[in-house]
Structure formats: structure tokens, C-alpha cells
Design a protein around this motif. Structure first.
Motif, PDB file in Angstrom:
ATOM      1  N   GLY A   1      69.334 -43.434 -71.762  1.00 45.27           N
ATOM      2  CA  GLY A   1      69.102 -42.124 -72.353  1.00 45.27           C
ATOM      3  C   GLY A   1      69.003 -41.064 -71.289  1.00 45.27           C
ATOM      4  N   ILE A   2      68.760 -39.840 -71.730  1.00 46.22           N
ATOM      5  CA  ILE A   2      68.670 -38.701 -70.819  1.00 46.22           C
ATOM      6  C   ILE A   2      67.217 -38.286 -70.669  1.00 46.22           C
ATOM      7  N   MET A   3      66.813 -38.126 -69.410  1.00 45.08           N
ATOM      8  CA  MET A   3      65.446 -37.730 -69.076  1.00 45.08           C
ATOM      9  C   MET A   3      65.475 -36.411 -68.318  1.00 45.08           C
ATOM     10  N   LEU A   4      64.436 -35.609 -68.504  1.00 47.29           N
ATOM     11  CA  LEU A   4      64.232 -34.407 -67.709  1.00 47.29           C
ATOM     12  C   LEU A   4      63.123 -34.686 -66.710  1.00 47.29           C
ATOM     13  N   ILE A   5      63.454 -34.554 -65.424  1.00 54.67           N
ATOM     14  CA  ILE A   5      62.483 -34.802 -64.356  1.00 54.67           C
ATOM     15  C   ILE A   5      61.873 -33.464 -63.953  1.00 54.67           C
ATOM     16  N   PRO A   6      60.547 -33.314 -64.021  1.00 55.41           N
ATOM     17  CA  PRO A   6      59.913 -32.058 -63.579  1.00 55.41           C
ATOM     18  C   PRO A   6      59.968 -31.957 -62.055  1.00 55.41           C
ATOM     19  N   VAL A   7      60.608 -30.941 -61.562  1.00 54.93           N
ATOM     20  CA  VAL A   7      60.856 -30.834 -60.121  1.00 54.93           C
ATOM     21  C   VAL A   7      59.573 -30.599 -59.345  1.00 54.93           C
ATOM     22  N   ASP A   8      58.627 -29.892 -59.916  1.00 56.73           N
ATOM     23  CA  ASP A   8      57.391 -29.566 -59.198  1.00 56.73           C
ATOM     24  C   ASP A   8      56.229 -30.470 -59.587  1.00 56.73           C
TER      25      ASP A   8
ATOM     26  N   PRO B   1      57.926 -37.038 -66.692  1.00 54.93           N
ATOM     27  CA  PRO B   1      59.295 -36.846 -67.196  1.00 54.93           C
ATOM     28  C   PRO B   1      59.310 -36.710 -68.714  1.00 54.93           C
ATOM     29  N   LYS B   2      60.315 -36.025 -69.204  1.00 56.20           N
ATOM     30  CA  LYS B   2      60.438 -35.788 -70.646  1.00 56.20           C
ATOM     31  C   LYS B   2      61.732 -36.427 -71.135  1.00 56.20           C
TER      32      LYS B   2
ATOM     33  N   GLU C   1      62.826 -33.272 -46.795  1.00 59.54           N
ATOM     34  CA  GLU C   1      63.218 -33.968 -48.012  1.00 59.54           C
ATOM     35  C   GLU C   1      61.968 -34.292 -48.826  1.00 59.54           C
ATOM     36  N   ARG C   2      62.183 -34.466 -50.149  1.00 55.88           N
ATOM     37  CA  ARG C   2      61.079 -34.859 -51.018  1.00 55.88           C
ATOM     38  C   ARG C   2      61.616 -35.756 -52.118  1.00 55.88           C
ATOM     39  N   LYS C   3      60.933 -36.878 -52.334  1.00 59.67           N
ATOM     40  CA  LYS C   3      61.337 -37.795 -53.388  1.00 59.67           C
ATOM     41  C   LYS C   3      60.724 -37.356 -54.714  1.00 59.67           C
ATOM     42  N   LEU C   4      61.581 -37.196 -55.725  1.00 60.99           N
ATOM     43  CA  LEU C   4      61.110 -36.770 -57.043  1.00 60.99           C
ATOM     44  C   LEU C   4      60.737 -37.964 -57.913  1.00 60.99           C
ATOM     45  N   THR C   5      61.556 -39.019 -57.863  1.00 63.98           N
ATOM     46  CA  THR C   5      61.332 -40.158 -58.742  1.00 63.98           C
ATOM     47  C   THR C   5      62.092 -41.364 -58.213  1.00 63.98           C
TER      48      THR C   5
END
Length: 925
Positions: A513-520, A524-525, A481-485
Motif C-alpha cells: 500500500g501507500i504510506m505518507l512518511i512525516p518528514v519532520d 506514518p499515515k 544526511e538524516r534517516k526518515l524510516t
């Protein structure tokens, strides 16, 4: 069942008929010599005539009512007749000036009566009789249904059968009704001509789901076990002439038994004769088990061969050789109907040619007709050849299976699941379609949900709860497992097609709002930045990654679907484009496989069951509701490969229970729909509660303190009415109501009825009212400043003022009016207090479930939850600063708690059913 067994049943059946009805029970007890099943079989046959109607027995006479009598608010007009479960009456509902049909069950079937109500309530189809209400009065259960005018099929069909076109038109409608029932997991089991009504417009209504069987998997064995043990092994149910062989033998049945009965009905529609006949019920059963019906072509030579093949296949004695689902029967009938309608209705007039030129003209004409006919045949058969969508279950295990996500190859489903057993935490599971077992992906020690399968098929993202929670990814094979955020969301997440970004909608009230989490890795955007109380939720990348669809909500409950175009760096390009105009509560959405439309789960009223909807990505046409999934459909997901859509169906049925000071608890108000939020009146003579029993929306109801004589108080003030509270003087009832604009406001209505008065205005969502002890103020929850806080407003009118600053949801003043108690989390959390006129906040209790607390002079009654699936009624005493358990509650509780003035009775809400299962539409286009 052996021939010897049949012979014994027939022998006792005829012998019992020689005795007076009052002496039959004693005779059978002695003659059956302790064989309870044998006695049961004979008694069931004696209780029915050859048409399966209940005889006017002393039991049914005891339950009879007369014209002019009332059952609840319904005025009996006349007796219509008797059905397979009891007596049926025509009645009038004066509240809405509507004629209804009321069924009163015989005493023998009182428990089965509840199953009928649940079966009908689960269905919503134009060819199925509508359920309006369920009630009880003076020991008489009754069910209120749509009053259908017209003729039953047996009255409509002449002795030589119906015409072909009429037969096919009616048969397709009957098949439609059964497809809907089977899709909902319901087997009718008593299909017959007298249970099929046809109105003056030729519309079919299938009646009397009195023997409906609710499908439920039990221990991985019988996938259609009857609920509640109401049908014992060997019991013969259903009308004799239309029974399937397995039903006649008392074996386990499934939807294929309805296919057999449908075949028997269709046979009679075509020929005017029953497929299986005998002089007695026993001889008819023998014919069903041993004989083949006379071929249709012998009785009606002109019928199409294809129709005879359909009927013959429906009537196969071996279920494995019949049609395996009703959807296939319907398709076959539709194709036959289209083909028969395409044939010329009249012959060409004879022409006697006078010259060679005339022959040439006729030849050319014949060639053109042949070409046109061939083209029309190809077009109609090409259309008919498109596979019809049908519904199949994906999971049938007990508990809660929800939030499905397809693997990229469309062969597996990830979902979150909890069995509901003590200690079983919500986790992520993976299941191969077509297999029975699912494997847990995440640890048993964590609470994990909202899975989203990555485009490469190697990882699954999910949300983990708890202090150390956030957004994680795990190997689809289990393990790492890996925690992204640490950011969190309560709605679906969506991967970009290239697998680089994960779109989430933020929980934060201050920065939604809506955020884009960079997986690698990386920053965030932010894609959207709505101004509270607006919010954006449920983001979904389009299949090509160039667009992001999401729910744009002006408030929590008023949303529409919008599409935001993205450039190559996944940054917003231009303004978002609105494609719906409904103002509904949107829960989840997904794109079609080719990206030309979006499918979303939404409900038009708060608290009501959602449906799936579809809208074109261009937004040019209004949204269309998808009828096949039925009510309670959540979280649609479309397979990236193939034509499949999976969603989960939620069944939710809370009832009102009463705890008495002697320690007993028992149900007080029970129906097949939602009843909750009950509150005693200040004088203890009445109670008010919230219910969806009116069918269209939750309304406010008033009943006597013992739950009798419920009367609807509100009538479509808005889309939804709920959270009722009595004023201290008992004259008024405050409640919240969702308007047509999607926003919720506080209203008050006199307890005796009348026009409700609007208390709060504005674009905010104001709900969960409560009164100050002096009756001058109404407290309520509001997000009008962008945060969830408690406000109050003068009942006489004025400008609302904010009360809390650290959050608040449901509130109640202390008996002396000096302290305000309140919760902050809807499903459950700490109980806080603060002085009414300002001061510091103090935590009173560590946990209160579903805002269920009532302050009294000596302390606070509340529902606690010592463990995740364990609930108990408790009392917190001010003098000792400690709590004691009054009663452990077997089952889950829900919103609503009320204590009588003498503190001898407590009303609370308990869930009769709260489960969810995955369903799949095959051939989804």
C-alpha cells in the motif's frame, strides 16, 4: 582536406579505372606507397557509381541468393536491386503470410551491417521503414524489413520538379522521420532520393539507415563518435551528390550533416535538378566544397521566397550557419505548408458591375473577405507560432543514469548514476541543466537511488540499499544526511507541495500500500491498504496537494492510474477514481505542471520496452501514447517551472552465449533485440529461447543446438510469452504468458508446434515454470495467496498445491527428483533447497545471479557474482561442498542457464548493452 590531397585522390581514381577490377588492389597498394587512408579513399570511390550503388563485384556475387532459396524461414521471391551496403531481395514469410524486404550486406560492410540493424531497431515511426528480424545463415548475414510498395523520390519527381503542395507534404514527412532518428541519437548520413519511398497514398518511408551513426559521447570530446571504430578519420561515406562538406572531407559529423543532405534532396524536389553536379564523383565533391548551387528562384521563379530561404540555410557549407536541428526545419516547413494551403485555390470570377449598387455590394463583400482572411491568418499563425516540442539529451556519460527529479526552480536535475566500472556503486548525483559535469551527492560507499527533490529546494530524499538502508534525506548541497524510516520502496517517491509528507509505496507483500512518511517526525499515515495480490505503487502528489495519483494494480502486471482526493489533513476523501482502463505494467507517473493530466511510463506486455502515456485527470478520454520520447522511456518528471519533461531511456539488448568444456566462450544467438532464457532439449539436438525479435512481444523460438535456423514457436498466445522449459521427454515446452487481462498463466505447447494448452487459471500471476524429473508436475512461482511462493500443478490437470512457505521464485528438481532447489530474488540472491515431499529449508549457495542455476548429478552449475559488476560461471560440487570457477565472464549476465546432457556446453545470457541516459523534451505542453 587540402587541394593537393584531392588532386592525388582524383589522379589515382582515374588511373585505377584503367586497370581491370581484379588488378586494382595490387595497383593501389603500390601507388599509395603505404598510405592506407589514401588507398581507402580511392577504393571507396571505386566501389560506388555516381548514385552510390554497390557494383556487382565478386564479393557481392558470392553473397547473392536466387529466387526459391531460403534465408531462415524467408523464401526469396526476386532480387529488387542493390543499395549502399549490399543486395536487396523481395521475400515471403510463410508463417504470417507477409511480404518482406531482405538486405544481404557485402562482405566489406558485415560489421557495419550490425550497426544498421541496431539503428533501425531503435526507431519506431510511421515514416521510417520497420525492422522485423535479423539473422544469419551459412555465413550470410541478413536483415528483414518492411516491404514498401511505391516509387522512390527520384522516380516520382518530374524533370521540372514537383508541385509546391506535393513538395511540402513530402518534405514535412521526411523531416518528421529525421527528427525521430535524431531524437534517438541516430544520424542517417546517406539521405538521398533513392532512399525515400512514397506509397500510393502519399506516405513517405525513409529507407536504408546503412550509414546510420549512433551518437555516443567519448571522453567528453566528440559527442557523435561512431561506434565500434567502423568509420575511420578521413573515410568518405554517403552518396556523393548529397554529401555534406564535412562528410566529403572525412570530418566528424552530427545531425547537421543530414540537414545538408535534406536541403540537397529538397532542392531536387523543387527544381528537378541536383544542387551539386559533376562529371565524376571527384568533380561533384569539388562542387560541394567550393561552389554554391544555382539559386532556386532562377530555376523555378514561382516558388515562395520562404522556401528558398529554407533550402539555402540547409545548404550552408559551414554547419554553424545551417539550421542547428531538424525540428526547426520541420517547423519552418509546416508553417509554410499551412500558409500555402490557406491561400485561395482559384481566382474569383470577373464581375462587370452594372450599377452603383453592384459596386457597393462588391466593396462590402471585399471588406468581409478581408476581415475573414485576416482572422484566419491570425488563427493559423497563432497556432503555428506555438513552439514545437523537441528532444535533447541531458546526460551522455557511459553507464546508467536514471530516475530523474527536477529541482523546484527547474534548473537542476537529481538522478541516480553508476558508470558500470568495477567498484562504482549507484549514487545520487545533481546536475545543472546545460552543464556537462554532475556532482555526486551521496557517499561512494553506499548504494543510493530513487531521488526526490523537496519543494523547498534544500533537501533531496532517496532510498538507500543494504541492511541499514531505508528512506533518507540529504542536503541538496551535499553533506548532512538524516534517516526518515527503515521502510523501503522500489518505486518513485513524491513530496507533498508543503514539504511535510513523503509518499512511498511499500515493498511488503503482507501489507502493501501507500504510506505518507512525516518528514519532520511523527507517525506514518496509511493512504491505501490493498488486499494481495493487488498492489499500489508509484504515488505522485498533484501540484496543489489535493490529490494523489498512483498505479492501482490488480496483480503485479495489470495496473491502471487512479486518483485519490485528499482533505486538508492529507487523509483520503471518498473512493479513488480510476482514469485509465488499460491493464498495463505501470512503472512511474507524474502530473503535468497545471495538474490537468498525468504522464506515466508503462508497457502493455511484461518485459517489453515501455512508452510514455498521457491521460486527462478527469479520465474522460482514453490515454494517448507520446511518440516523441520513443521506446524505452521511463520515470517521467515535469519541471515545476517552464515547459520541460525529463525521463530516462533504457537500452537493453541481451544475447545468448555458449561456454564449451575447453574454456572458450562465444556468442551463439545475436540480434539487435532481446534473446535470452535459452534451454537445450533433452536430446541436445535443439534449443528453445525467448526473444523479442518478432517485434510486438516476446515469443518462444526453437533453433538447432548450434543456434541456426531459428523458428518462432508461439504466436501471440497472450501479450508476452517467456521462460520456456523442455519436458523431460522433449515433447512439450512449458512457458508463461501474460493474458489480455494483464495476469500471467502457465501454458504448454508441443515442441513441434500447435495450439498451446493452458495449465493454470485464476486471477493470480503464475510464471517461471519448471518440470519435475518424471514429467508429471510443473512447478511455478505464484502470488495467489498474497505471497511469493513456489507452487506445482499436475501437467495432466488438477488443483495447484503450494510447495514453499518461506518464499520462492525460480525452481528446479534434483536429478533424482528428491530435492527442490530454488531462489527467492529475481535479480540475484541465495540458492535454497528442501525435500520435494516436505522438510526443512537449507541454504546451498550464498548467491546466484538472475535465477541462473542448473542441478546435475554431481553438483550445480550457476552464475555467481563475486563483486557488483563481476560475473563468473561456476560449478558447485556436492562431494566437496565447494565451488570452482569455470570462466570469468567479461560483462553482465541475465536470465537463463542451460547445460547440455554431456556437460560439454553451457548456454548463458550476456548483455550486449544495458545502459540508460536522461533525455529532455523542450517546449513540453
Amino acid at each position: 582536406m587540402t587541394p593537393e590531397r584531392w588532386s592525388k585522390i582524383e589522379e589515382l581514381y582515374h588511373a585505377a579505372q584503367e586497370h581491370a577490377p581484379r588488378d586494382r588492389a595490387a595497383f593501389l597498394t603500390a601507388a599509395c606507397n603505404g598510405d592506407a587512408e589514401l588507398k581507402c579513399e580511392v577504393e571507396r570511390l571505386l566501389a560506388r557509381d555516381s548514385d552510390g550503388k554497390i557494383l556487382d563485384s565478386p564479393a557481392s556475387q558470392a553473397l547473392a541468393v536466387s529466387p526459391g532459396d531460403k534465408l531462415g524461414p524467408y523464401e526469396i521471391v526476386s532480387r529488387i536491386g542493390a543499395g549502399g551496403m549490399g543486395l536487396v531481395y523481395k521475400a515471403h514469410d510463410p508463417r504470417v503470410n507477409r511480404t518482406v524486404a531482405i538486405k544481404v550486406p557485402s562482405a566489406t560492410f558485415s560489421e557495419r551491417f550490425q550497426r544498421e540493424a541496431r539503428a533501425i531497431a531503435a526507431l519506431n515511426h510511421p515514416n521510417i521503414c520497420t525492422l522485423y528480424d535479423v539473422g544469419q545463415q551459412n555465413g550470410i548475414d541478413f536483415i528483414v524489413m518492411e516491404f514498401v510498395t511505391g516509387k522512390t523520390l527520384d522516380q516520382l519527381a518530374p524533370q521540372k520538379g514537383l508541385r509546391l503542395g506535393e513538395t511540402l507534404s513530402l518534405a514535412v514527412q521526411i523531416a518528421d522521420a529525421l527528427v525521430a532518428a535524431h531524437s534517438a541519437g541516430i544520424t542517417h548520413r546517406d539521405l538521398k532520393p533513392t532512399n525515400i519511398m512514397v506509397d500510393e497514398h502519399g506516405t513517405v518511408k525513409v529507407l536504408d539507415f546503412g550509414l546510420a551513426k549512433l551518437a555516443q559521447r567519448a571522453d567528453g570530446s566528440d559527442t557523435t563518435q561512431t561506434l565500434g571504430g567502423l568509420t575511420e578519420t578521413g573515410a568518405i561515406l554517403g552518396t556523393v551528390s548529397y554529401m555534406s562538406p564535412e562528410q566529403a572531407e572525412g570530418k566528424a559529423v552530427d545531425p547537421r550533416t543530414d540537414i545538408f543532405s535534406f536541403g540537397a534532396v529538397l532542392y531536387e524536389m523543387v527544381t528537378g535538378q541536383r544542387a551539386f553536379r559533376g562529371e565524376t564523383p571527384m568533380s561533384t565533391i569539388s562542387a560541394i566544397l567550393r561552389d554554391e548551387p544555382i539559386p532556386l528562384s532562377q530555376l523555378t521563379p514561382e516558388i515562395p521566397h520562404d522556401l528558398e530561404k529554407i533550402v539555402t540555410r540547409c545548404l550552408r557549407k559551414d554547419p554553424e550557419r545551417r539550421f542547428q536541428n531538424m525540428a526547426d526545419v520541420r517547423v519552418a516547413l509546416v508553417e509554410l505548408k499551412e500558409e500555402s494551403e490557406s491561400r485561395p485555390s482559384a481566382k474569383l470570377a470577373a464581375v462587370r458591375p452594372n450599377s452603383r449598387r453592384a459596386w457597393k455590394w462588391m466593396g462590402a463583400t471585399a471588406g468581409v473577405v478581408a476581415i475573414l482572411s485576416a482572422g484566419f491568418w491570425l488563427l493559423t499563425h497563432r497556432h503555428a507560432a506555438i513552439p514545437q516540442p523537441f528532444l535533447v539529451p541531458v546526460t551522455t556519460d557511459p553507464g546508467y543514469q536514471a530516475q530523474p527529479s527536477f529541482s523546484p526552480d527547474g534548473k537542476q536535475i537529481a538522478f541516480n548514476h553508476s558508470s558500470g566500472r568495477k567498484g562504482d556503486k549507484l549514487g545520487i548525483y545533481v546536475k545543472m541543466l546545460g552543464e556537462t559535469q554532475a556532482l555526486r551527492l551521496t557517499p561512494t560507499s553506499t548504494v543510493d537511488f530513487l531521488p526526490a527533490w523537496a519543494p523547498d529546494g534544500r533537501r533531496i530524499a532517496f532510498r538507500r540499499g543494504g541492511p541499514e538502508g531505508g528512506i533518507f534525506t540529504a542536503s541538496a548541497l551535499g553533506g548532512s544526511e538524516r534517516k526518515l524510516t527503515s521502510l523501503t520502496t522500489t518505486f518513485q517517491m513524491s513530496w507533498s507541495p508543503d514539504g511535510k509528507w513523503l509518499a512511498i509505496s511499500l515493498n511488503s507483500e503482507k501489507e502493501p500500500g501507500i504510506m505518507l512518511i512525516p518528514v519532520d517526525g511523527g507517525e506514518p499515515k496509511r493512504i491505501t491498504n490493498p488486499k494481495p495480490p493487488a498492489e499500489h505503487r508509484a504515488p505522485a502528489f498533484s501540484p496543489d496537494g489535493r490529490s494523489l495519483g498512483y498505479a492501482n494494480c490488480a496483480g503485479r502486471f495489470s495496473c491502471d492510474v487512479v486518483i485519490q482526493e485528499l482533505d486538508s489533513s492529507v487523509s483520503p476523501q471518498g473512493s479513488p477514481r480510476k482514469v485509465t482502463n488499460q491493464g498495463v505494467f505501470i512503472l512511474a507517473l507524474t502530473w503535468s505542471r497545471n495538474g490537468d493530466s498525468l504522464i506515466y511510463s508503462a508497457t502493455q506486455t511484461v518485459g517489453m520496452v515501455p512508452y510514455l502515456w498521457r491521460v486527462g485527470a478527469d479520465g474522460r478520454q482514453p490515454s494517448q501514447r507520446l511518440e516523441l520520447p520513443g521506446p524505452g522511456a521511463y520515470a517521467p518528471t515535469v519541471s515545476p517551472v517552464g515547459n520541460r519533461l525529463v525521463f530516462y531511456r533504457h537500452i537493453f539488448d541481451p544475447d545468448i552465449w555458449r561456454y564449451q568444456v575447453d574454456g572458450t566462450i562465444a556468442p551463439l544467438i545475436v540480434s539487435t533485440l532481446a534473446d535470452y532464457n535459452a534451454q537445450y532439449s533433452p536430446d541436445n539436438l535443439k534449443m528453445v529461447f525467448e526473444s523479442s525479435r518478432s517485434g510486438d512481444a516476446d515469443e518462444i523460438w526453437i533453433a538447432q543446438a548450434d543456434g541456426s535456423n531459428p523458428v518462432q514457436l508461439t504466436n501471440r498466445v497472450g501479450r508476452h510469452q517467456g521462460a520456456p522449459k523442455w519436458s523431460p521427454d522433449g515433447r512439450w515446452i512449458a512457458f508463461d504468458s501474460q493474458g489480455e487481462d494483464g495476469h500471467i498463466s502457465i501454458f504448454a505447447v508441443e515442441a513441434t508446434g500447435g495450439q498451446p494448452r493452458k495449465i493454470t487459471t485464476g486471477p493470480a500471476d503464475d510464471f517461471i515454470p519448471s518440470w519435475s524429473r518424471d514429467g508429471k508436475w510443473i512447478y511455478f512461482h505464484s502470488s495467489r495467496n498474497g505471497e511469493s511462493q513456489i507452487w506445482r500443478v499436475l501437467f495432466a490437470g488438477g488443483v495447484p498445491e503450494q510447495v514453499t512457505t518461506t518464499g520462492g521464485l525460480a525452481s528446479a528438481e534434483s536429478v533424482d527428483g528428491q530435492t527442490l532447489y530454488y531462489t527467492k530474488i529475481s535479480t540475484g540472491g541465495p540458492l535454497y533447497s528442501r525435500p520435494v515431499h516436505g522438510g526443512p529449508e537449507h541454504q546451498v549457495l550464498p548467491y546466484v545471479s538472475y535465477r541462473a542455476f542448473v542441478p546435475v548429478e554431481q553438483g550445480i552449475y550457476f552464475i555467481g557474482r563475486p563483486e557488483p559488476e563481476s560475473f563468473q560461471l561456476e560449478f558447485f560440487q556436492f562431494s566437496s561442498n565447494s565451488s570452482r570457477v569455470l570462466k570469468n565472464i567479461d560483462g553482465r549476465t541475465y536470465m537463463g542457464l542451460s547445460v547440455s546432457a554431456d556437460q560439454k556446453n553451457v548456454l548463458f545470457t550476456k548483455l550486449a548493452n544495458d545502459s540508460a541516459h536522461l533525455m529532455m523534451i523542450e517546449n513540453f505542453q
